[in-house]
Write an enzyme that holds these catalytic residues in place. Structure first.
Site, PDB file in Angstrom:
ATOM      1  N   LEU A  32       0.810  -1.232   0.000  1.00 54.69           N
ATOM      2  CA  LEU A  32       0.000   0.000   0.000  1.00 54.69           C
ATOM      3  C   LEU A  32       0.837   1.273   0.000  1.00 54.69           C
ATOM      4  O   LEU A  32       1.963   1.291   0.511  1.00 54.69           O
ATOM      5  CB  LEU A  32      -0.892   0.017   1.249  1.00 54.69           C
ATOM      6  CG  LEU A  32      -1.777  -1.212   1.479  1.00 54.69           C
ATOM      7  CD1 LEU A  32      -2.555  -1.056   2.781  1.00 54.69           C
ATOM      8  CD2 LEU A  32      -2.735  -1.417   0.316  1.00 54.69           C
TER       9      LEU A  32
ATOM     10  N   TRP B 104       1.009   5.631   1.026  1.00 60.50           N
ATOM     11  CA  TRP B 104       0.702   6.384   2.250  1.00 60.50           C
ATOM     12  C   TRP B 104      -0.397   7.421   2.065  1.00 60.50           C
ATOM     13  O   TRP B 104      -0.825   8.058   3.004  1.00 60.50           O
ATOM     14  CB  TRP B 104       1.960   7.091   2.770  1.00 60.50           C
ATOM     15  CG  TRP B 104       2.791   7.787   1.723  1.00 60.50           C
ATOM     16  CD1 TRP B 104       3.976   7.346   1.215  1.00 60.50           C
ATOM     17  CD2 TRP B 104       2.520   9.030   1.051  1.00 60.50           C
ATOM     18  NE1 TRP B 104       4.462   8.222   0.274  1.00 60.50           N
ATOM     19  CE2 TRP B 104       3.589   9.270   0.161  1.00 60.50           C
ATOM     20  CE3 TRP B 104       1.488   9.964   1.124  1.00 60.50           C
ATOM     21  CZ2 TRP B 104       3.646  10.389  -0.671  1.00 60.50           C
ATOM     22  CZ3 TRP B 104       1.540  11.075   0.300  1.00 60.50           C
ATOM     23  CH2 TRP B 104       2.606  11.286  -0.582  1.00 60.50           C
TER      24      TRP B 104
ATOM     25  N   LYS C 242       1.230  -4.982   3.432  1.00 58.26           N
ATOM     26  CA  LYS C 242       2.445  -4.215   3.736  1.00 58.26           C
ATOM     27  C   LYS C 242       2.082  -2.749   3.573  1.00 58.26           C
ATOM     28  O   LYS C 242       2.032  -2.226   2.460  1.00 58.26           O
ATOM     29  CB  LYS C 242       3.505  -4.643   2.756  1.00 58.26           C
ATOM     30  CG  LYS C 242       4.956  -4.313   2.923  1.00 58.26           C
ATOM     31  CD  LYS C 242       5.415  -3.191   3.739  1.00 58.26           C
ATOM     32  CE  LYS C 242       6.305  -2.268   2.952  1.00 58.26           C
ATOM     33  NZ  LYS C 242       6.109  -0.871   3.299  1.00 58.26           N
TER      34      LYS C 242
ATOM     35  N   SER D 114       4.072   4.056  -6.546  1.00 60.31           N
ATOM     36  CA  SER D 114       4.704   4.737  -7.679  1.00 60.31           C
ATOM     37  C   SER D 114       4.983   3.752  -8.822  1.00 60.31           C
ATOM     38  O   SER D 114       5.134   2.545  -8.599  1.00 60.31           O
ATOM     39  CB  SER D 114       6.021   5.364  -7.229  1.00 60.31           C
ATOM     40  OG  SER D 114       6.902   4.345  -6.799  1.00 60.31           O
TER      41      SER D 114
ATOM     42  N   TYR E  56      10.202  -8.821  -9.525  1.00 62.25           N
ATOM     43  CA  TYR E  56      10.173  -9.800  -8.428  1.00 62.25           C
ATOM     44  C   TYR E  56       9.410 -11.048  -8.868  1.00 62.25           C
ATOM     45  O   TYR E  56       9.802 -12.176  -8.595  1.00 62.25           O
ATOM     46  CB  TYR E  56       9.491  -9.230  -7.181  1.00 62.25           C
ATOM     47  CG  TYR E  56      10.153  -8.032  -6.535  1.00 62.25           C
ATOM     48  CD1 TYR E  56      11.529  -7.823  -6.597  1.00 62.25           C
ATOM     49  CD2 TYR E  56       9.386  -7.112  -5.814  1.00 62.25           C
ATOM     50  CE1 TYR E  56      12.112  -6.722  -5.976  1.00 62.25           C
ATOM     51  CE2 TYR E  56       9.970  -6.014  -5.190  1.00 62.25           C
ATOM     52  CZ  TYR E  56      11.327  -5.818  -5.276  1.00 62.25           C
ATOM     53  OH  TYR E  56      11.898  -4.736  -4.660  1.00 62.25           O
TER      54      TYR E  56
ATOM     55  N   GLU F  92      -1.439  -0.511  -9.450  1.00 61.52           N
ATOM     56  CA  GLU F  92      -2.093   0.801  -9.614  1.00 61.52           C
ATOM     57  C   GLU F  92      -1.024   1.830  -9.307  1.00 61.52           C
ATOM     58  O   GLU F  92      -0.533   1.895  -8.180  1.00 61.52           O
ATOM     59  CB  GLU F  92      -3.270   0.955  -8.642  1.00 61.52           C
ATOM     60  CG  GLU F  92      -4.387  -0.058  -8.817  1.00 61.52           C
ATOM     61  CD  GLU F  92      -5.118   0.051 -10.133  1.00 61.52           C
ATOM     62  OE1 GLU F  92      -4.870   1.005 -10.892  1.00 61.52           O
ATOM     63  OE2 GLU F  92      -5.927  -0.847 -10.404  1.00 61.52           O
ATOM     64  N   CYS F  93      -0.630   2.602 -10.309  1.00 64.84           N
ATOM     65  CA  CYS F  93       0.553   3.449 -10.137  1.00 64.84           C
ATOM     66  C   CYS F  93       0.242   4.940 -10.268  1.00 64.84           C
ATOM     67  O   CYS F  93      -0.870   5.363 -10.031  1.00 64.84           O
ATOM     68  CB  CYS F  93       1.622   3.003 -11.122  1.00 64.84           C
ATOM     69  SG  CYS F  93       2.120   1.294 -10.852  1.00 64.84           S
TER      70      CYS F  93
ATOM     71  N   CYS G 283      -3.217  10.199  -6.604  1.00 64.19           N
ATOM     72  CA  CYS G 283      -2.833   9.650  -7.909  1.00 64.19           C
ATOM     73  C   CYS G 283      -3.683  10.214  -9.043  1.00 64.19           C
ATOM     74  O   CYS G 283      -3.231  10.316 -10.171  1.00 64.19           O
ATOM     75  CB  CYS G 283      -2.926   8.133  -7.888  1.00 64.19           C
ATOM     76  SG  CYS G 283      -4.566   7.550  -7.446  1.00 64.19           S
TER      77      CYS G 283
ATOM     78  N   GLU H  17       5.236  13.449 -12.063  1.00 65.38           N
ATOM     79  CA  GLU H  17       4.247  13.458 -10.985  1.00 65.38           C
ATOM     80  C   GLU H  17       4.872  14.143  -9.765  1.00 65.38           C
ATOM     81  O   GLU H  17       5.835  13.630  -9.197  1.00 65.38           O
ATOM     82  CB  GLU H  17       3.851  12.021 -10.638  1.00 65.38           C
ATOM     83  CG  GLU H  17       2.724  11.947  -9.633  1.00 65.38           C
ATOM     84  CD  GLU H  17       2.398  10.511  -9.223  1.00 65.38           C
ATOM     85  OE1 GLU H  17       3.325   9.713  -9.015  1.00 65.38           O
ATOM     86  OE2 GLU H  17       1.197  10.210  -9.107  1.00 65.38           O
TER      87      GLU H  17
HETATM   88  P1  NAD Z   1       5.929   4.021  -3.285  1.00 65.27           P
HETATM   89  O1  NAD Z   1       5.961   3.366  -4.598  1.00 65.27           O
HETATM   90  O2  NAD Z   1       7.119   4.744  -2.805  1.00 65.27           O
HETATM   91  O3  NAD Z   1       5.589   2.964  -2.137  1.00 65.27           O
HETATM   92  C1  NAD Z   1       4.468   2.101  -2.248  1.00 65.27           C
HETATM   93  C2  NAD Z   1       4.723   0.874  -1.408  1.00 65.27           C
HETATM   94  O4  NAD Z   1       5.814   0.135  -1.957  1.00 65.27           O
HETATM   95  C3  NAD Z   1       5.101   1.173   0.044  1.00 65.27           C
HETATM   96  O5  NAD Z   1       4.479   0.235   0.883  1.00 65.27           O
HETATM   97  C4  NAD Z   1       6.603   1.008   0.046  1.00 65.27           C
HETATM   98  O6  NAD Z   1       7.135   0.655   1.309  1.00 65.27           O
HETATM   99  C5  NAD Z   1       6.775  -0.126  -0.944  1.00 65.27           C
HETATM  100  N1  NAD Z   1       8.110  -0.160  -1.538  1.00 65.27           N
HETATM  101  C6  NAD Z   1       8.948   0.887  -1.752  1.00 65.27           C
HETATM  102  N2  NAD Z   1      10.099   0.450  -2.307  1.00 65.27           N
HETATM  103  C7  NAD Z   1       9.991  -0.884  -2.452  1.00 65.27           C
HETATM  104  C8  NAD Z   1      10.840  -1.902  -2.976  1.00 65.27           C
HETATM  105  N3  NAD Z   1      12.068  -1.613  -3.454  1.00 65.27           N
HETATM  106  N4  NAD Z   1      10.394  -3.174  -2.986  1.00 65.27           N
HETATM  107  C9  NAD Z   1       9.180  -3.468  -2.501  1.00 65.27           C
HETATM  108  N5  NAD Z   1       8.335  -2.571  -1.983  1.00 65.27           N
HETATM  109  C10 NAD Z   1       8.723  -1.277  -1.961  1.00 65.27           C
HETATM  110  O7  NAD Z   1       4.628   4.957  -3.329  1.00 65.27           O
HETATM  111  P2  NAD Z   1       4.118   5.998  -2.247  1.00 65.27           P
HETATM  112  O8  NAD Z   1       5.109   7.125  -2.247  1.00 65.27           O
HETATM  113  O9  NAD Z   1       3.812   5.306  -0.953  1.00 65.27           O
HETATM  114  O10 NAD Z   1       2.721   6.484  -2.864  1.00 65.27           O
HETATM  115  C11 NAD Z   1       2.648   7.462  -3.825  1.00 65.27           C
HETATM  116  C12 NAD Z   1       2.480   6.837  -5.198  1.00 65.27           C
HETATM  117  O11 NAD Z   1       1.341   5.987  -5.218  1.00 65.27           O
HETATM  118  C13 NAD Z   1       2.222   7.881  -6.264  1.00 65.27           C
HETATM  119  O12 NAD Z   1       2.981   7.594  -7.406  1.00 65.27           O
HETATM  120  C14 NAD Z   1       0.737   7.714  -6.562  1.00 65.27           C
HETATM  121  O13 NAD Z   1       0.357   8.137  -7.827  1.00 65.27           O
HETATM  122  C15 NAD Z   1       0.545   6.250  -6.360  1.00 65.27           C
HETATM  123  N6  NAD Z   1      -0.875   5.935  -6.100  1.00 65.27           N
HETATM  124  C16 NAD Z   1      -1.613   5.337  -7.094  1.00 65.27           C
HETATM  125  C17 NAD Z   1      -2.964   5.039  -6.894  1.00 65.27           C
HETATM  126  C18 NAD Z   1      -3.792   4.371  -7.971  1.00 65.27           C
HETATM  127  O14 NAD Z   1      -4.879   3.893  -7.685  1.00 65.27           O
HETATM  128  N7  NAD Z   1      -3.312   4.310  -9.205  1.00 65.27           N
HETATM  129  C19 NAD Z   1      -3.568   5.351  -5.666  1.00 65.27           C
HETATM  130  C20 NAD Z   1      -2.790   5.949  -4.679  1.00 65.27           C
HETATM  131  C21 NAD Z   1      -1.438   6.229  -4.908  1.00 65.27           C
END
Ligand code: NAD
Length: 508
Positions: free
Chosen positions: A166, A168, A192, A246, A256, A268-269, A303, A401
């Site tokens: 998930l 934040w 997670k 992201s 992975y 969902e990114c 997002c 973004e």
């Molecule tokens: P992030 O990608 O940094 O982190 C997301 C999750 O991945 C966290 O739980 C993090 O701990 C985990 N993570 C980070 N690095 C990792 C790795 N190397 N291996 C495995 N897991 C890892 O994203 P964020 O900063 O928490 O959230 C913001 C992003 O989420 C933005 O890009 C936003 O657009 C996107 N988002 C998309 C949607 C959607 O529905 N499309 C909804 C909400 C947020």
């Protein structure tokens, strides 16, 4: 449902509630196997809230094992669908009962305005969980048209152990988007949460357990992405990963999967979503209201944020004037004060990143017409709502973004240019278009390469409509709606020979 308390009441609650700090595995809170912890900071004050279990591969192994045992035992996966529904509905009742506590937990860990959580995040979280709970005993399987010699059933079965990773920005709602359909279908989950926002997720898991979800069915491993997220993505006994975050990290989950057991992956990114406003837009006051919400809601940490305003040059100034007028009502400050519509930025890293983009916008020649400054308040991380005019499509603030309260305004000469600029991005999550011409609206909605296109409004649809992205905004599935159920199930064909062939061949 939403009775909002006062700032003093929320502040008192924040001081008195217990802050969850252990991972939640097999029905109980635990320290990490290594006994290590990480800090959770209140982004509105910079103060340490608590330390949380820093899970690693050993904790992930345990959570996956317990999840697998629960799945194989059938305690949830084979529980009668109506009973599964009742348990999920009971969970919702407990969430409702503890809503103020949950709202405060989410607000102090994420910086989100409490008003938004109480009136939007929590009601939508509940609506999502209840909606999916109701589907548990209402979705039918199929019988294929095989003729009389066979009965062929096409059935959907739970996948098994599903990892939900998930972000934040909407901690409880993103959990609901995934746990709702995945649990209704009978899966066991290892969640997670993002390291910035573990507490509300942990409390939701405790409440699910209290509602009667068997131990091991909903586990939460807290920790950093590399330490807890990567072992989940690489685990050979995880059947599926459902990720929101992201694009950069989403890409890693595909790797992975390829490097481990070819687990199913749904992503969902991110997005760099356009709001297209044409010269025949009906009512610029209404457009301004939507455009303002579209970019500044949740401090732009969204997002589907419409962070690019692509507007016909003839109406640009009139529209900007109206947006500027509206933004004055968006007060920034203490997230626990219900009068504030904008709270703190989730972390120092995110704050620094937004400030960097604002500087880049200025350096690359965009014209700041509002904000552009950090707000120093109580040691926390706040950024003013910021608008850049005269943005060109090649600038970083038009392409990347930002995930903050920053609007990039791009003027265009006609419909064709508007569509071209709108689609000139590697993302394709959401888009909005404003025009009074229904044919034009339809034409543009079809031309925009995005998973959700709203016409004459901003939004993400609702629980009845699928949500997800084209291009690098998503992969492999959709959240919400009945479509979400398909992705948490495997399709099986059961072919039963019912022909009379044995009798015809003389055997009996
Ligand atoms: P992030 O990608 O940094 O982190 C997301 C999750 O991945 C966290 O739980 C993090 O701990 C985990 N993570 C980070 N690095 C990792 C790795 N190397 N291996 C495995 N897991 C890892 O994203 P964020 O900063 O928490 O959230 C913001 C992003 O989420 C933005 O890009 C936003 O657009 C996107 N988002 C998309 C949607 C959607 O529905 N499309 C909804 C909400 C947020």
């Amino acid at each position: 449902m939403s009775s909002v308390l006062t700032r003093d009441e929320y502040t008192a609650l924040a001081r008195s509630i217990a802050l969850p700090s252990g991972a939640f595995i097999d029905g109980r809170a635990r320290a990490a196997a290594s006994a290590e912890t990480f800090e959770t900071i209140n982004p509105a004050t910079g103060e340490l809230l608590t330390t949380i279990a820093a899970c690693g591969a050993a904790d992930v192994d345990l959570a996956v094992l317990k999840s697998r045992e629960a799945f194989d035992s059938g305690c949830w996966s084979k529980r009668h669908p109506t009973e599964r529904k009742k348990t999920l509905i009971k969970w919702c009742k407990l969430i409702r009962r503890h809503r103020h506590e949950l709202a405060v937990l989410e607000s102090i860990e994420s910086g989100k305005p409490i008003q938004e959580i109480e009136t939007l995040d929590l009601p939508e979280t509940l609506h999502c969980l209840e909606w999916h709970a109701e589907t548990a005993d209402k979705i039918y399987d199929q019988v294929a048209p095989t003729g009389d010699d066979a009965v062929a059933m096409i059935v959907r079965e739970p996948i098994g152990v599903v990892a939900c990773v998930l972000p934040w920005n909407f901690p409880m709602l993103m959990l609901a988007w995934k746990a709702g359909p995945a649990l209704a279908a009978g899966n066991s989950l290892v969640v997670k949460p993002a390291e910035q926002t573990s507490m509300a997720t942990l409390r939701l898991a405790e409440l699910a357990h209290e509602a009667g979800l068997p131990a091991g069915v909903l586990n939460v491993v807290t920790g950093l992405g590399e330490d807890a997220g990567a072992p989940l993505g690489l685990h050979h006994d995880v059947d599926m990963v459902s990720f929101t975050g992201s694009t950069e990290v989403g890409r890693k989950f595909l790797e992975y999967s390829a490097r481990s057991n070819l687990k199913k992956v749904v992503l969902e990114c991110g997005g760099k979503n356009p709001c297209v406003v044409l010269d025949d837009a009906d009512n610029l006051d209404v457009v301004a209201e939507h455009a303002t919400t579209a970019v500044f809601w949740n401090m732009g940490e969204n997002c589907s944020s419409n962070s690019r305003l692509i507007v016909h040059r003839d109406i640009k100034d009139a529209l900007l004037q109206r947006i500027l007028h509206r933004v004055r009502d968006w007060r920034t400050g203490d997230p626990l004060d219900p009068a504030n519509r904008l709270g703190a930025i989730v972390s120092k890293e995110q704050y620094d990143s937004i400030v960097r983009y604002i500087e880049l916008g200025k350096q690359q020649g965009a014209k700041p017409i509002l904000g552009g400054n950090p707000i120093a308040a109580d040691g926390g991380w706040f950024v003013e709502p910021t608008i850049f005019d005269d943005v060109t499509p090649d600038m970083a603030i038009a392409r990347e973004e930002i995930f903050g309260p920053v609007l990039s305004v791009i003027a265009v000469a006609n419909e064709a240019e508007a569509v071209r600029v709108a689609n000139d991005t590697c993302y394709g999550l959401a888009a909005s278009v404003f025009t009074s011409n229904v044919k034009r609206a339809h034409r543009i909605a079809r031309a925009l390469r995005a998973g959700t296109v709203t016409v004459n409004c901003y939004g993400e649809g609702d629980i009845t409509t699928p949500f997800g992205g084209f291009k690098q905004s998503g992969f492999g599935g959709r959240d919400n709606a009945i479509h979400a159920h398909d992705q948490y199930t495997e399709l099986k064909t059961i072919w039963i020979d019912v022909s009379d062939s044995d009798l015809e061949s003389g055997l009996d």
